[in-house]
Design a protein around this motif. Structure first.
Motif, PDB file in Angstrom:
ATOM      1  N   LEU A 119      -4.564   2.412  -2.559  1.00  0.00           N
ATOM      2  CA  LEU A 119      -4.573   1.228  -1.690  1.00  0.00           C
ATOM      3  C   LEU A 119      -4.137   1.654  -0.293  1.00  0.00           C
ATOM      4  CD1 LEU A 119      -4.648  -1.882  -1.159  1.00  0.00           C
ATOM      5  CD2 LEU A 119      -2.320  -1.988  -2.072  1.00  0.00           C
ATOM      6  N   LEU A 120      -4.936   1.318   0.709  1.00  0.00           N
ATOM      7  CA  LEU A 120      -4.678   1.757   2.078  1.00  0.00           C
ATOM      8  C   LEU A 120      -4.485   0.543   2.985  1.00  0.00           C
ATOM      9  CD1 LEU A 120      -4.679   4.331   3.951  1.00  0.00           C
ATOM     10  CD2 LEU A 120      -7.094   3.831   4.387  1.00  0.00           C
ATOM     11  N   ALA A 170       0.808  -1.233   0.000  1.00  0.00           N
ATOM     12  CA  ALA A 170       0.000   0.000   0.000  1.00  0.00           C
ATOM     13  C   ALA A 170       0.833   1.271   0.000  1.00  0.00           C
ATOM     14  CB  ALA A 170      -0.950   0.000   1.198  1.00  0.00           C
ATOM     15  N   ALA A 171       2.057   1.194   0.503  1.00  0.00           N
ATOM     16  CA  ALA A 171       2.835   2.425   0.666  1.00  0.00           C
ATOM     17  C   ALA A 171       3.690   2.745  -0.550  1.00  0.00           C
ATOM     18  CB  ALA A 171       3.708   2.332   1.918  1.00  0.00           C
ATOM     19  N   ALA A 229      -0.215   2.156  -4.956  1.00  0.00           N
ATOM     20  CA  ALA A 229      -0.086   2.856  -3.669  1.00  0.00           C
ATOM     21  C   ALA A 229      -1.112   3.970  -3.454  1.00  0.00           C
ATOM     22  CB  ALA A 229       1.327   3.404  -3.516  1.00  0.00           C
ATOM     23  N   GLU A 243      -0.093   2.260   6.917  1.00  0.00           N
ATOM     24  CA  GLU A 243      -0.390   3.669   6.647  1.00  0.00           C
ATOM     25  C   GLU A 243      -1.300   4.318   7.675  1.00  0.00           C
ATOM     26  OE1 GLU A 243      -0.056   4.066   1.910  1.00  0.00           O
ATOM     27  OE2 GLU A 243      -1.716   2.812   2.585  1.00  0.00           O
TER      28      GLU A 243
HETATM   29 CA    CA Z   1      -1.417   3.891  -0.003  1.00  0.00          CA
END
Ligand code: CA
Length: 417
Positions: free
Chosen positions: A305-306, A296-297, A302, A328
């Motif tokens: 997406l969390l 996710a990062a 990214a 995150e």
């Molecule tokens: Ca993200």
């Protein structure tokens, strides 16, 4: 049928379902429309399940030298989370769409806010969650976002839901959008026994989303068996299905310690179309979060997406929550009350319960006029999160619990008009 292997194939002009299925000797499990390859070259790929007659090299060869990722269709995805309380018969009123009242407890009324509406009737947010709602500023958030997620579809890719539960009447998308990938039919009903395995997991997750965004619609997609596990092919297919059936938010309260190329391709395909995907971090209390949250990062998905971990009501890391640089945001994931199968209510704990808090918040935002692009929403949600590192708090996890704890009022204040 269940396939031993899956491969995610980038499309080329002229590809058809039939030509690809024949080349690999399998079945196309998820297919973009015929024009996809021409329209969005980089994000256009399809998913094929097969029982290998060819070696990996043979498959590569059959696909005329494209970059493909063949992988075993492993049963590696897990929902996780534990049931912590079952309101066994203590609910006085569920049916009929009236207010839910606990026989043994008082009902707390929102100080200044209107009563949230659960499909078909009036509904009061479950009072047992009030501490959690105060923690994420839900009352203020629902005032800021008065449409309460109306018109927004959230796909819950999980163990299914209790389709007959009164809480979901009028709150689901049309039945043509439902799918049980684990059972191979169109009825994503939870299966199992209360208190065992994952039975009730998806019902709880969907119920959390509806407490936050009561006018959103849930698209129930079942990929986890009663034991809580699901395979690569089903998870990847369900993500693609959700996008094709109109989901704007996808909740993945599941994860794997292995990075599946097929699932990651599906997530990238979804997020490339500005479908927002939230994924739980896992419940092993290790400094490495599960996939797809772990992507996710950084990387192609990214922005939309969390990754979501869990804290307790005092914002301290939940003892079970995974953590790490790829995390995150965190949300409350302990003893979260929501509907349970068989018309009950139950509380669950897990990062699985924190993820739908963020999914519900994204639905609140998407129900209003935005002042930022959709693809900045998950970033804004993390950036506006409340500080959880003040003083000695979470000292052992500095920088490994994301930017902080979900604050829905601050998030909406910055993102909607
Ligand atoms: Ca993200």
């Amino acid at each position: 049928m269940r396939y031993d292997s899956v491969v995610s194939v980038p499309l080329q002009a002229g590809d058809t379902r039939e030509s690809l299925a024949q080349a690999v000797g399998g079945e196309v499990l998820a297919w973009n429309d015929e024009g996809c390859a021409a329209r969005m070259a980089n994000d256009c790929n399809t998913l094929i399940g097969f029982n290998p007659k060819l070696s990996s090299a043979g498959v590569l060869n059959a696909l005329s030298g494209r970059k493909v990722k063949v992988e075993a269709n492993k049963d590696v995805f897990s929902g996780g989370g534990k049931i912590t309380a079952i309101a066994n018969g203590s609910i006085a009123i569920w049916a009929g769409g009236s207010i839910a009242i606990w026989a043994g407890g008082s009902i707390a009324i929102w100080a200044g806010g209107s009563i949230a509406i659960w499909a078909g009737g009036q509904y009061s947010p479950i009072p047992q969650n009030n501490t959690l709602w105060q923690q994420i500023k839900l009352e203020r958030a629902q005032q800021l976002a008065p449409h309460l997620g109306k018109g927004v579809t959230v796909a819950v890719i999980d163990s299914g839901i209790d389709l007959q539960h009164p809480a979901f009447q009028g709150a689901l998308t049309g039945a043509s959008t439902w799918k049980d990938f684990a059972g191979g039919d169109n009825v994503p009903q939870e299966e199992g026994i209360t208190g065992e395995g994952a039975y009730g997991h998806g019902t709880n997750v969907a119920g959390i989303i509806l407490q936050i965004a009561p006018q959103a619609k849930i698209m129930p997609l079942r990929v986890l068996d009663a034991d809580g596990s699901g395979d690569v092919a089903n998870v990847a297919q369900a993500i693609r299905w959700a996008v094709q059936k109109g989901a704007q938010v996808i909740n993945l309260s599941l994860g794997s310690t292995e990075n599946s190329p097929a699932v990651q391709d599906a997530v990238e395909w979804a997020t490339a179309q500005d479908v927002l995907v939230v994924a739980s971090a896992g419940n092993e209390n290790v400094g490495r979060i599960t996939y797809p949250a772990a992507n996710a990062a950084q990387g192609k998905a990214a922005a939309n997406l969390l990754s979501v971990g869990s804290v307790d009501p005092q914002d301290l890391k939940s003892s079970f929550s995974n953590y790490g640089a790829a995390l995150e945001i965190v949300g409350p994931g302990e003893h979260v009350y929501a509907p349970a199968p068989d018309g009950r209510m139950a509380s669950w704990s897990g990062t699985s319960m924190a993820a739908p808090m963020t999914a519900g918040g994204l639905a609140l935002a998407l129900g209003e006029k935005l002042k930022v692009p959709v693809r900045s929403l998950t970033g804004a949600m993390a950036q506006t999160a409340g500080n959880i590192y003040a003083g000695e708090a979470n000292a052992a996890y500095a920088g490994q619990l994301g930017q902080g704890r979900l604050d829905l009022a601050a998030f909406l204040g910055q993102t909607i008009r």
